[in-house]
Design a protein around this motif. Structure first.
Motif, mmCIF file in Angstrom:
data_model
loop_
_atom_site.group_PDB
_atom_site.id
_atom_site.type_symbol
_atom_site.label_atom_id
_atom_site.label_comp_id
_atom_site.label_asym_id
_atom_site.label_seq_id
_atom_site.Cartn_x
_atom_site.Cartn_y
_atom_site.Cartn_z
ATOM 1 N N GLY A 279 0.780 -1.360 -0.136
ATOM 2 C CA GLY A 279 -0.131 0.087 0.076
ATOM 3 C C GLY A 279 0.794 1.212 0.052
ATOM 4 N N GLY A 280 2.168 1.181 -0.126
ATOM 5 C CA GLY A 280 3.056 2.301 -0.287
ATOM 6 C C GLY A 280 2.631 3.382 -1.381
ATOM 7 N N HIS A 281 1.997 3.011 -2.342
ATOM 8 C CA HIS A 281 1.767 3.973 -3.466
ATOM 9 C C HIS A 281 0.447 4.748 -3.060
ATOM 10 C CE1 HIS A 281 -0.683 0.611 -4.234
ATOM 11 N NE2 HIS A 281 -1.296 1.149 -5.082
ATOM 12 N N ALA A 293 -5.644 8.919 -0.944
ATOM 13 C CA ALA A 293 -5.170 7.641 -0.288
ATOM 14 C C ALA A 293 -6.379 6.743 0.125
ATOM 15 C CB ALA A 293 -4.337 7.957 0.791
ATOM 16 N N ALA A 294 -7.461 7.265 0.822
ATOM 17 C CA ALA A 294 -8.398 6.406 1.456
ATOM 18 C C ALA A 294 -9.310 5.909 0.292
ATOM 19 C CB ALA A 294 -9.379 7.470 2.488
ATOM 20 N N ASP A 295 -9.587 6.860 -0.717
ATOM 21 C CA ASP A 295 -10.532 6.328 -1.925
ATOM 22 C C ASP A 295 -9.697 5.278 -2.719
ATOM 23 O OD1 ASP A 295 -12.562 8.064 -1.076
ATOM 24 O OD2 ASP A 295 -11.958 9.625 -2.504
ATOM 25 N N ALA A 296 -8.401 5.565 -2.753
ATOM 26 C CA ALA A 296 -7.572 4.600 -3.435
ATOM 27 C C ALA A 296 -7.582 3.043 -3.097
ATOM 28 C CB ALA A 296 -6.015 4.992 -3.638
ATOM 29 N N GLN A 297 -7.454 3.083 -1.530
ATOM 30 C CA GLN A 297 -7.421 2.044 -0.946
ATOM 31 C C GLN A 297 -8.795 1.312 -0.908
ATOM 32 O OE1 GLN A 297 -5.765 0.571 3.445
ATOM 33 N NE2 GLN A 297 -7.341 2.056 3.576
ATOM 34 N N ALA A 320 4.514 -0.165 4.860
ATOM 35 C CA ALA A 320 5.810 0.003 5.616
ATOM 36 C C ALA A 320 5.778 1.274 6.094
ATOM 37 C CB ALA A 320 6.885 -0.085 4.446
ATOM 38 N N GLY A 321 4.349 2.191 5.855
ATOM 39 C CA GLY A 321 4.541 3.385 6.398
ATOM 40 C C GLY A 321 4.049 3.554 7.844
ATOM 41 N N PHE A 322 3.918 2.435 8.436
ATOM 42 C CA PHE A 322 3.507 2.670 9.826
ATOM 43 C C PHE A 322 4.831 3.064 10.834
ATOM 44 C CE2 PHE A 322 1.123 2.099 13.701
ATOM 45 C CZ PHE A 322 -0.313 1.940 13.279
ATOM 46 N N ALA A 323 5.874 2.707 10.216
ATOM 47 C CA ALA A 323 7.147 2.846 10.993
ATOM 48 C C ALA A 323 7.875 4.053 10.443
ATOM 49 C CB ALA A 323 8.442 1.772 10.469
ATOM 50 N N ALA A 324 8.479 5.074 11.252
ATOM 51 C CA ALA A 324 8.903 6.283 11.130
ATOM 52 C C ALA A 324 10.248 6.374 11.643
ATOM 53 C CB ALA A 324 8.131 7.346 11.864
#
Length: 428
Positions: A279-281, A293-297, A320-324
């Motif tokens: 889901g990174g894109h 992003a919500a609509d794309a998901q 992978a976006g949960f990690a910062a």
């Protein structure tokens, strides 16, 4: 001519025990009482041997300890008496001419033949596709193998994470698959993820080449590690377009190897059992068409559900976006919202059965991204994740034993508080 046909048909049916109507309803060989009530009137049942006759036949052959059966054996047993004049028997044979059972003591005058080469720790014959005990033992002693034991003790389901695409391109797939399989046969391992970013990177030049790789890799792993699930990771950007034709046309051109029908075929053909969609894109790919992003998901999971991919295998959402960098600096409220968007939404969409979160990874500049505090320091995001006990079996993460936060035992114990599954990096 007609009468002759009737005669032949009647003879044939009678041989099967089924005849034309009996001339007498009192026929002692009739077995009509065993037929269904709705049987046609022109079909009757006739015993070839009545139950009484069958019993007599059985008694004849079984009586006297089966002597009649023994007496009916072949007249010529096919033996040659070498002592009889005129009979020539070849000489130079091995053995003492006597029958011996396995485990019987060796005759005193037997010659020393040495120990057969096949006797030892390894079996006499090893299928080249199978993992040998020595290979499994070596894999168990490797860092990944030791991490498998540690992870298994936490109760997590374990996958081996590897990349076989480069080995396939180098002509070394068989050797690499055997190494991965040696890890996969360890207790507690349920499957192997053997490729990531499949079709999204520059490894392959055509969809046919990807299909060939999947076919060969899947076959090699299923032969070497039978019963283990197989998984791959990829991305299908066109699914996020929804009904926007301009978006679909542009992303189909941009990602020619990631046609949804082709990707779905990986599952339908049984090449993989699990398909992870990244889901990174979602946050950036669709800005041109004002798709959030919500609509794309939402669009992606609607498309996945409409294609019934889950009828052929398991679908996983990967994020992978949960990690910062350093560690997330979210408040409890912000962490809850992020969990809602990144974890709850895919599961509630009823398309993804599991969600894989990257909890620790390093970028090209060497910066470490975490979903928890450094050295497992207290962190609001991690505290909120630990509350997801009801969906723990559906949550997975990745772990690299070669890049621990503290050490494998500490790290895996903490990860098991949130995740029910873990993908262990194999180094391959």
């Amino acid at each position: 001519m007609r009468l002759r046909q009737i005669f032949v048909i009647g003879l044939t049916l009678s041989l099967l025990g089924i005849g034309v109507p009996a001339w007498s309803q009192d026929d002692p060989r009739s077995c009509n009482d065993l037929m269904d009530a709705d049987a046609p009137a022109y079909v009757v049942c006739t015993w070839l041997a009545t139950p009484e006759e069958a019993a007599d036949i059985a008694r004849f052959w079984a009586g006297n300890d089966g002597q009649n059966m023994k007496d009916s054996g072949p007249m010529d047993k096919g033996t040659v008496d070498c002592t009889q004049p005129g009979n020539v028997c070849p000489g130079g044979g091995e053995g003492d001419g006597e029958m011996h059972e396995i485990g019987d003591p060796v005759p005193e005058d037997a010659e020393e033949g040495g120990t057969p080469e096949c006797e030892g720790a390894e079996p006499c014959y090893v299928d080249p596709d199978n993992v040998t005990p020595a290979q499994a033992k070596q894999a168990a002693e490797s860092p990944t193998g030791q991490s498998v034991k540690t992870a298994a003790a936490t109760g997590m389901r374990i996958w081996i994470d590897a990349e076989l695409a480069d080995d396939y391109k180098a002509g070394k797939l068989a050797e690499a698959a055997k190494q991965v399989a040696a890890l996969a046969v360890q207790p507690g391992v349920v499957g192997v993820r053997f490729s990531s970013q499949l079709g999204a990177n520059s490894t392959f030049e055509s969809a046919d080449e990807i299909d060939a790789f999947l076919t060969e890799a899947s076959t090699a792993l299923r032969n070497s590690a039978p019963g283990k699930k197989l998984a791959v990771h990829t991305v299908v950007p066109v699914l996020g377009c929804g009904a926007d034709d301009a978006c679909k046309a542009e992303l189909t051109k941009k990602y020619p190897l990631l046609d949804p029908e082709r990707v779905g075929g990986w599952l339908a053909k049984g090449l993989v059992d699990q398909l992870a969609l990244d889901g990174g894109h979602l946050a950036t790919e669709y800005a041109t068409w004002q798709i959030s992003a919500a609509d794309a998901q939402r669009n992606q999971w609607i498309q996945v559900r409409a294609r019934a991919w889950d009828a052929y295998g398991q679908i996983a959402a990967e994020d992978a976006g949960f990690a910062a960098p350093g560690g997330p600096q979210l408040t409890a409220e912000q962490a809850t919202q992020s969990i809602t968007d990144r974890v709850a939404a895919p599961l509630q969409a009823d398309a993804a059965e599991t969600v894989t979160l990257w909890t620790r990874w390093q970028n090209d500049q060497g910066q470490v991204n975490r979903a928890y505090g450094e050295k497992w320091a207290a962190n609001a995001t991690w505290d909120e994740l630990k509350k997801l006990t009801s969906v723990r079996p559906r949550l997975a993460t990745l772990y690299n034993p070669a890049a621990p936060e503290v050490d494998a035992a500490t790290d895996l114990k903490n990860l098991a508080q949130v995740f029910g599954q873990v993908y262990l990096h194999s180094g391959l």
